[in-house]
Design a protein around this motif. Structure first.
Motif, PDB file in Angstrom:
ATOM      1  N   VAL A  26      -2.296  -8.223   5.998  1.00  0.00           N
ATOM      2  CA  VAL A  26      -0.927  -9.203   6.706  1.00  0.00           C
ATOM      3  C   VAL A  26      -1.054 -10.641   7.281  1.00  0.00           C
ATOM      4  O   VAL A  26      -1.826 -10.446   7.006  1.00  0.00           O
ATOM      5  CB  VAL A  26      -0.818  -8.189   8.399  1.00  0.00           C
ATOM      6  CG1 VAL A  26       0.399  -8.322   8.818  1.00  0.00           C
ATOM      7  CG2 VAL A  26      -1.287  -6.605   7.669  1.00  0.00           C
ATOM      8  N   TYR A  75       8.611  -6.691   0.459  1.00  0.00           N
ATOM      9  CA  TYR A  75       7.388  -7.163   1.698  1.00  0.00           C
ATOM     10  C   TYR A  75       6.577  -7.921   0.502  1.00  0.00           C
ATOM     11  O   TYR A  75       6.419  -7.085  -0.447  1.00  0.00           O
ATOM     12  CB  TYR A  75       6.930  -5.969   2.241  1.00  0.00           C
ATOM     13  CG  TYR A  75       5.586  -5.334   1.805  1.00  0.00           C
ATOM     14  CD1 TYR A  75       4.389  -5.669   1.155  1.00  0.00           C
ATOM     15  CD2 TYR A  75       5.861  -3.485   1.676  1.00  0.00           C
ATOM     16  CE1 TYR A  75       3.255  -4.772   0.631  1.00  0.00           C
ATOM     17  CE2 TYR A  75       4.845  -2.884   1.346  1.00  0.00           C
ATOM     18  CZ  TYR A  75       3.471  -3.855   0.576  1.00  0.00           C
ATOM     19  OH  TYR A  75       2.628  -2.970   0.144  1.00  0.00           O
ATOM     20  N   PHE A  93       8.298  -8.205   9.050  1.00  0.00           N
ATOM     21  CA  PHE A  93       7.863  -7.997  10.583  1.00  0.00           C
ATOM     22  C   PHE A  93       8.892  -8.359  11.439  1.00  0.00           C
ATOM     23  O   PHE A  93       8.912  -8.410  13.024  1.00  0.00           O
ATOM     24  CB  PHE A  93       6.759  -8.047  10.603  1.00  0.00           C
ATOM     25  CG  PHE A  93       5.311  -7.602  10.456  1.00  0.00           C
ATOM     26  CD1 PHE A  93       4.606  -6.520  11.017  1.00  0.00           C
ATOM     27  CD2 PHE A  93       4.969  -8.074   8.536  1.00  0.00           C
ATOM     28  CE1 PHE A  93       3.352  -5.978   9.459  1.00  0.00           C
ATOM     29  CE2 PHE A  93       4.383  -7.778   8.152  1.00  0.00           C
ATOM     30  CZ  PHE A  93       3.541  -7.047   9.298  1.00  0.00           C
ATOM     31  N   ALA A 127       1.956  -5.553  15.166  1.00  0.00           N
ATOM     32  CA  ALA A 127       3.607  -6.398  14.948  1.00  0.00           C
ATOM     33  C   ALA A 127       4.278  -5.196  14.508  1.00  0.00           C
ATOM     34  O   ALA A 127       3.247  -4.094  13.631  1.00  0.00           O
ATOM     35  CB  ALA A 127       2.886  -7.392  14.017  1.00  0.00           C
ATOM     36  N   THR A 160       6.025  -3.430  12.428  1.00  0.00           N
ATOM     37  CA  THR A 160       6.722  -3.572  11.084  1.00  0.00           C
ATOM     38  C   THR A 160       7.809  -2.786  10.105  1.00  0.00           C
ATOM     39  O   THR A 160       8.230  -1.493  10.943  1.00  0.00           O
ATOM     40  CB  THR A 160       5.319  -3.065   9.203  1.00  0.00           C
ATOM     41  OG1 THR A 160       6.151  -1.263   9.244  1.00  0.00           O
ATOM     42  CG2 THR A 160       5.002  -3.270   9.581  1.00  0.00           C
TER      43      THR A 160
END
Ligand code: GDP
Length: 474
Positions: free
Chosen positions: A102, A117, A299, A109, A111
């Motif tokens: 990440v 991503y 995020f 957090a 996703t």
């Protein structure tokens, strides 16, 4: 492909009346707003001594991209798609890579699935498209969007090379995208990585340690084994590919996916391919336009800008584009709107022509086994139905009989379809459509419904089908 009569006249620099007159002589009853197919348009054009070139939706609206100066080119992250057989661990691998790499280490957090991503590794960044599999990959490619640089082929070590493994190889090779093999599930007691390697050799994937050029990584997506090494290999491969882009120009990209968000309205995940996308940028995407109101990563963090190979979810569109649609930042919102409206216009025309010209295959197959062609004609007005019937009957000759078993005005109904199914007839719709239930029924019963807006085109099709079935005479 097709064109409106008025549009054609404009392109040929003629009065619409002249074009309509010529079409009438050819047996086409048209008005200025009628859409005619490319073939007919070309025919008319030749009559006027012009040549017609058929272009597609986006050719008509080519957006001149800024030139890329060599000194402005910089390394960009590779874009990776994971492929492989079902249950071999594609989703698990995507999850493991994401959760262990990440960029933002903020605890808790959440996703969001936005279709792609990016992760940060010690060696560099990598972008993953997180709709695994070759269907989405090839669907994108079919739309001219080749965004993937590297394919990771996941093969479960306990299950080996399967049908979709081979399909994935074919698709990646077809697209000229290099493959890195990830032999997954090596944690399982019955894992047999060597067997996987052997099975892939006949498919052109020869491991480096066997004298080939394909990188094989043994991993466990579940137990996070070998993932780091896999990512290193991806970046090594990326270096060989020398992936570069110019971040200084107006952003150009492709839609990864798009949807309507209950809170944000239409949103699209755009993969920036070159340039830098910023909040407030006006853009055209597919047949829509807008101005970037806000950009988010996976995020749901707001971003101010996004460079090459960065996927971002954007808001501020006036519609939902399709996956693979091209995305261009333009100078002004007005310009963007103009591009979008021209494209919308062409899209409508293209769709109309697709409806009007289904493939000839069904008709050909059908004709191969018959010496008599039975037809049901439905049309918008009595005059054209009669004209079509007369025209069709005249096509009959000694070898092939054309029979119109039913001709009437009005839309195509279920009862027309039932009749066609029972008598093995084709249905010809002239300026009329079939109801939804009739279409369904036709599909179920294998009844061919063909749509026309030009009598000449209708007669030509039937004539072609007839000649196709004529037995050779010596
Ligand atoms: P996909 O269909 O290719 O996306 O496969 P999934 O990622 O859904 O994985 C299918 C099943 O295999 C799931 O139950 C995973 O938990 C399991 N799986 C994935 N990777 C591994 C692995 O490395 N080892 C083991 N033992 N199971 C795995």
């Amino acid at each position: 492909e097709s064109i409106q009569v008025g549009e054609l006249a404009k392109k040929l620099n003629l009065k619409p009346g002249d074009v309509i007159g010529r079409l009438m002589k050819m047996g086409e009853m048209v008005t200025i707003n009628k859409v005619i197919d490319a073939e007919t348009a070309a025919l008319v054009a030749t009559e006027f001594g012009c040549e017609v070139r058929v272009v597609s939706l986006y050719d008509e609206t080519i957006i001149k991209e800024e030139e890329d100066l060599a000194e402005a080119m910089v390394r960009r992250p590779p874009v990776v798609t994971i492929m492989g057989h079902v249950d071999h661990g594609k989703t698990r691998l995507l999850d493991t890579i994401r959760s262990t790499n990440v960029i933002d280490t903020e605890a808790g957090a959440i996703t969001q699935h936005i279709g792609a991503y990016q992760v940060e590794t010690p060696q560099g960044r990598i972008t993953f498209l997180d709709t695994p599999g070759h269907e989405a990959f090839t669907a994108m490619r079919a739309r001219g969007a080749s965004v993937t640089d590297i394919v990771i082929l996941v093969v479960a070590a306990d299950d080996g090379v399967k049908e979709q493994t081979v399909e994935a190889i074919t698709h990646a090779k077809e697209a000229n995208v290099p493959i890195i093999v990830a032999v997954n599930k090596i944690d399982l007691p019955n894992a047999n990585p060597d067997k996987v390697k052997q099975a892939l050799v006949p498919h052109g994937l020869q491991p480096e340690d066997w004298g080939g050029t394909t990188v094989f990584c043994e991993i466990s997506a579940k137990n996070n084994i070998g993932i780091e090494h896999l990512l290193e290999m991806v970046l090594l491969q990326a270096e060989l590919l020398d992936l570069k882009a110019n971040p200084t120009v107006k952003a150009v990209g492709r839609v990864v996916e798009a949807r309507v968000d209950p809170g944000k309205g239409p949103v699209a995940t755009v993969l920036v391919q070159k340039g830098t996308l910023r909040e407030g940028d006006p853009f055209v995407v597919g047949v829509y336009s807008g101005r970037v109101r806000a950009m988010f990563d996976d995020f749901n963090h707001r971003l101010k800008e996004a460079g090459p190979a960065t996927p971002v979810e954007i808001t501020g569109l006036d519609g939902v584009p399709g996956s693979g649609d091209p995305f261009h930042v333009l100078e002004t919102e007005k310009e963007a709107r103009e591009f979008a409206s021209v494209r919308q216009h062409y899209k409508q025309i293209t769709e109309a022509s697709q409806r009007a010209q289904p493939s000839l295959r069904t008709l050909d197959n059908w004709m191969a086994s018959h010496k008599e062609i039975k037809l049901i004609v439905k049309g918008d007005v009595h005059g054209s139905v009669e004209a079509i019937r007369d025209g069709l009957l005249k096509l009959s000759d000694d070898e092939v009989k054309v029979r119109v078993i039913y001709a009437a005005t009005g839309g195509i109904t279920e009862s027309d379809v039932t009749l066609a199914a029972a008598s093995e007839a084709l249905i010809l719709g002239f300026q009329v459509r079939a109801s939804v239930s009739a279409t369904d029924l036709a599909e179920k019963n294998g009844v061919d419904i063909r749509y026309y807006s030009i009598i000449y085109a209708l007669l030509e099709d039937i004539k072609k089908a007839m000649t196709g079935m004529l037995e050779p005479t010596y």
